[in-house]
Structures are given as structure tokens and as C-alpha cells.
Design a protein around this motif. Structure first.
Motif, PDB file in Angstrom:
ATOM      1  N   THR A  65      -2.159   0.457  -6.721  1.00  0.00           N
ATOM      2  CA  THR A  65      -2.648  -0.531  -5.988  1.00  0.00           C
ATOM      3  C   THR A  65      -3.060  -1.642  -6.549  1.00  0.00           C
ATOM      4  O   THR A  65      -2.456  -2.809  -6.332  1.00  0.00           O
ATOM      5  CB  THR A  65      -3.100  -0.540  -4.392  1.00  0.00           C
ATOM      6  N   GLN A 101       0.465  -0.979   2.105  1.00  0.00           N
ATOM      7  CA  GLN A 101       0.271  -0.081   3.132  1.00  0.00           C
ATOM      8  C   GLN A 101       0.405  -0.358   4.604  1.00  0.00           C
ATOM      9  O   GLN A 101       1.022   0.710   5.335  1.00  0.00           O
ATOM     10  CB  GLN A 101      -0.776   1.200   1.979  1.00  0.00           C
ATOM     11  N   ASP A 179       4.126  -0.305  -1.578  1.00  0.00           N
ATOM     12  CA  ASP A 179       2.904   0.443  -2.118  1.00  0.00           C
ATOM     13  C   ASP A 179       3.067   1.477  -1.117  1.00  0.00           C
ATOM     14  O   ASP A 179       3.563   1.296   0.517  1.00  0.00           O
ATOM     15  CB  ASP A 179       1.972  -0.422  -2.136  1.00  0.00           C
ATOM     16  N   GLU A 180       3.086   2.964  -1.602  1.00  0.00           N
ATOM     17  CA  GLU A 180       2.795   3.839  -0.636  1.00  0.00           C
ATOM     18  C   GLU A 180       3.504   4.327   0.575  1.00  0.00           C
ATOM     19  O   GLU A 180       2.899   4.455   1.608  1.00  0.00           O
ATOM     20  CB  GLU A 180       1.265   4.481  -0.574  1.00  0.00           C
TER      21      GLU A 180
END
Ligand SMILES: Nc1ncnc2c1ncn2[C@@H]1O[C@H](COP(=O)(O)OP(=O)(O)OP(=O)(O)O)[C@@H](O)[C@H]1O
Ligand SMILES: [Mg+2]
Length: 290
Positions: A65, A101, A179-180
């Protein structure tokens, strides 16, 4: 590394569109990233309109991140730089899209209102009728047109995520970081999200999606190229708690751009290949595959 020609038998590498040059970052005196460097090229496959889909794969807590925030211009590196676009200008916040996220949505606006807000920053959309038409089309292509009048609090996690990605597209961003996107999802939900990311990357030839994840299976299933993030001591290369990019894996012309790629023997081989080397993601003697 071997020549581009050997790496890309069927695809053509064009100009760089994102370059990380020696990016390092410390927090409170503890180094997190060391000398992260890579270049993402615009790739063209003759006769096809496809964007590109790349993953940065690294273990939990490695600094993914942190790297993503630096690549997007949301955070400054201590040293090094990030250049974006075919003109390779230093990144500034807002130049590329980010879906964090837990993407912040405007909770007081309905889904359509969130889309229109994002659209208002896109100079290519002429007027509000244009914006609304585009917004509804995008909601439809993401399968959430029936949610247009709902407030974000009434959407499921997956629907929120799709809305957040649709917002980045209507805002006119060609480069979008996620992100993820697979974190906390079951297998079926991961598949759906992965397919949606592939479709998004194929919307236009210019679109580039960069996924930051620790999920090997989905990274290999959806990506054209993977950068492996490992932990190494910057001076000796020994295992440590400082991350850098330790290998680049090209899946183009092997797995990507094929339907049902997760059923290909090459898919499982690649998972095995990375899993065998996964200890190296934690710094145990990983060597560049070249
Ligand atoms: N703003 C900050 N201030 C201090 N330390 C931070 C900050 N942001 C991140 N860190 C530290 O940097 C390290 C890497 O964090 P980061 O969130 O980038 O990792 P990650 O790979 O994204 O982790 P995860 O897999 O949990 O998402 C962690 O040890 C974290 O505590
Ligand atoms: Mg993270």
C-alpha cells in the motif's frame, strides 16, 4: 534481462507509461521500501483492442500500500521518482486513478450521484446529459444499473467496489490502481471481481490497470505481467524487512489474453513456479528469473 523481442513474441512494446526510479521510503526511521524500480510499457497486440493488466504481488505487510500510494502521487518517496504517461511527467495526485481497499464513496449521494460527481472532473464529457448517459452505461456494464438510486450504505461490498472502479473510468483515468481487490472474498467472489477487472482493462487500448495484491492465484489468472515484491536487506540482499521488486514475470502470450486461462496447464505451472519461489518473496535468495 533478455531482449524485448524474446520476451514478447506476439506483442509489441510501445513507450513507457509508468516508471518507478529508485523509490525508497522510511517511516519513523524504519525503512519500508528500498530502490523500487520498474517500467510499465504500453503494450499492443496487433489486431486486438486490449489494455493491460499488471499486478504487484507481495506478502502481507511488505509495503504494497505504501508503494501504491507513492506510485499514485498520494505520498512522497524519500528518494527516487515516479513518472507517468507517454510524456513521462512526475506523478501528481489525481493524475492516475486509485481504488483503495475501502474506497471512500460520497455516502450522502446515491450511486448515480457518485458517478456524476466523478464525471464532472472529466473534460471529455461535454454536458450533463452526456455525463448521465455515460454514467448509466457504465453502471449497466458493471451490472449495478438497478442500484443507481441507492445510497452507498445500501450496497454490498462488491457493489461498492464496482462503483468505485466505474467512478475512476468515468473520471477519465487511463491508469487505475486497485489495492487488494480480492482481500476477504471467497473463491467465487474473487473470480467475479477478477473477471470484472479483466473486462475493465479491455475497455480501451489505453486502459492500464495495476493491481496490488498478495493473492498469487488471482494475480496469475488475470495479469499480463507480475512484479514480485520481496524483502531484502538493501546492502547485502539478505532477508530483512525492507521491500523491493525482486522479479518480473511476463505472462503475455502464455496465459493472458486467453479465455479460461485458469484451466490451462501453464496457469498451474506458473502458480507452482511462484509458490516454489515464494519463500524468496520473504527474501530467501530469490534470483531474477532472467
Ligand atoms: N503512515 C505510516 N506511518 C508509519 N508506518 C507506516 C505508515 N504506513 C505504513 N506503515 C508501515 O509500513 C509497513 C508496510 O505497510 P503497508 O500497509 O504498505 O503494507 P502492505 O503490504 O500494504 O500490507 P497489507 O498486506 O496488510 O495490506 C507496515 O509495517 C506499516 O506499519
Ligand atoms: Mg496494503
Amino acid at each position: 534481462m533478455s531482449s524485448d523481442k524474446a520476451l514478447f513474441p506476439y506483442s509489441i512494446l510501445k513507450s513507457p507509461i509508468l516508471t518507478a526510479k529508485g523509490v525508497s521510503k522510511s517511516y519513523d526511521g524504519r525503512q519500508i521500501l528500498n530502490d523500487v524500480k520498474f517500467t510499465i510499457h504500453d503494450v499492443v497486440r496487433p489486431g486486438q483492442r486490449e489494455g493491460q493488466l499488471l499486478s504487484i504481488l507481495g506478502p502481507s505487510g511488505a509495503g504494497k500500500t505504501t508503494l501504491l500510494r507513492i506510485l499514485c502521487g498520494l505520498e512522497k518517496p524519500d528518494s527516487g521518482s515516479v513518472l507517468v504517461g507517454t510524456d513521462q511527467q512526475p506523478v501528481v495526485a489525481g493524475r492516475v486513478g486509485v481504488v483503495a481497499q475501502h474506497s471512500p464513496l460520497l455516502e450522502h449521494r446515491r450511486a448515480l450521484g457518485n458517478m456524476l460527481f466523478a464525471a464532472s472532473g472529466n473534460p471529455e464529457l461535454q454536458d450533463s446529459a452526456d455525463e448521465e448517459e455515460q454514467a448509466m452505461q457504465l453502471l449497466k456494464s458493471f451490472g449495478i444499473e438497478d442500484q443507481a438510486d441507492k445510497f452507498p450504505a445500501k450496497l454490498s461490498g462488491g457493489q461498492r467496489q464496482r462503483l468505485a472502479i466505474a467512478q475512476q473510468i468515468i473520471a477519465g483515468n487511463d491508469v487505475i490502481f486497485l489495492d487488494e481487490p480480492f482481500k476477504g472474498l471467497d473463491l467465487v467472489a474473487k473470480r467475479k471481481v477478477g473477471d470484472m477487472i479483466i473486462e475493465t482493462s479491455n475497455r480501451t487500448e489505453k486502459t492500464t490497470i495495476i493491481v496490488v495484491t498478495h493473492d498469487i492465484y488471482e494475480a496469475v489468472r488475470i495479469s499480463d505481467m507480475i512484479w514480485l515484491m520481496g524483502l531484502q536487506d538493501p546492502s547485502t540482499g539478505d532477508p530483512a524487512h525492507v521491500a523491493s521488486i525482486v522479479a518480473q514475470i511476463n505472462l503475455m502470450d502464455i496465459i493472458s489474453w486467453r479465455d479460461d486461462r485458469h484451466r490451462l496447464p501453464a496457469y498451474l505451472d506458473m502458480i507452482e513456479h511462484i509458490a516454489d519461489r515464494f519463500p524468496a518473496l520473504a527474501g530467501l535468495g530469490f534470483k531474477d528469473p532472467e
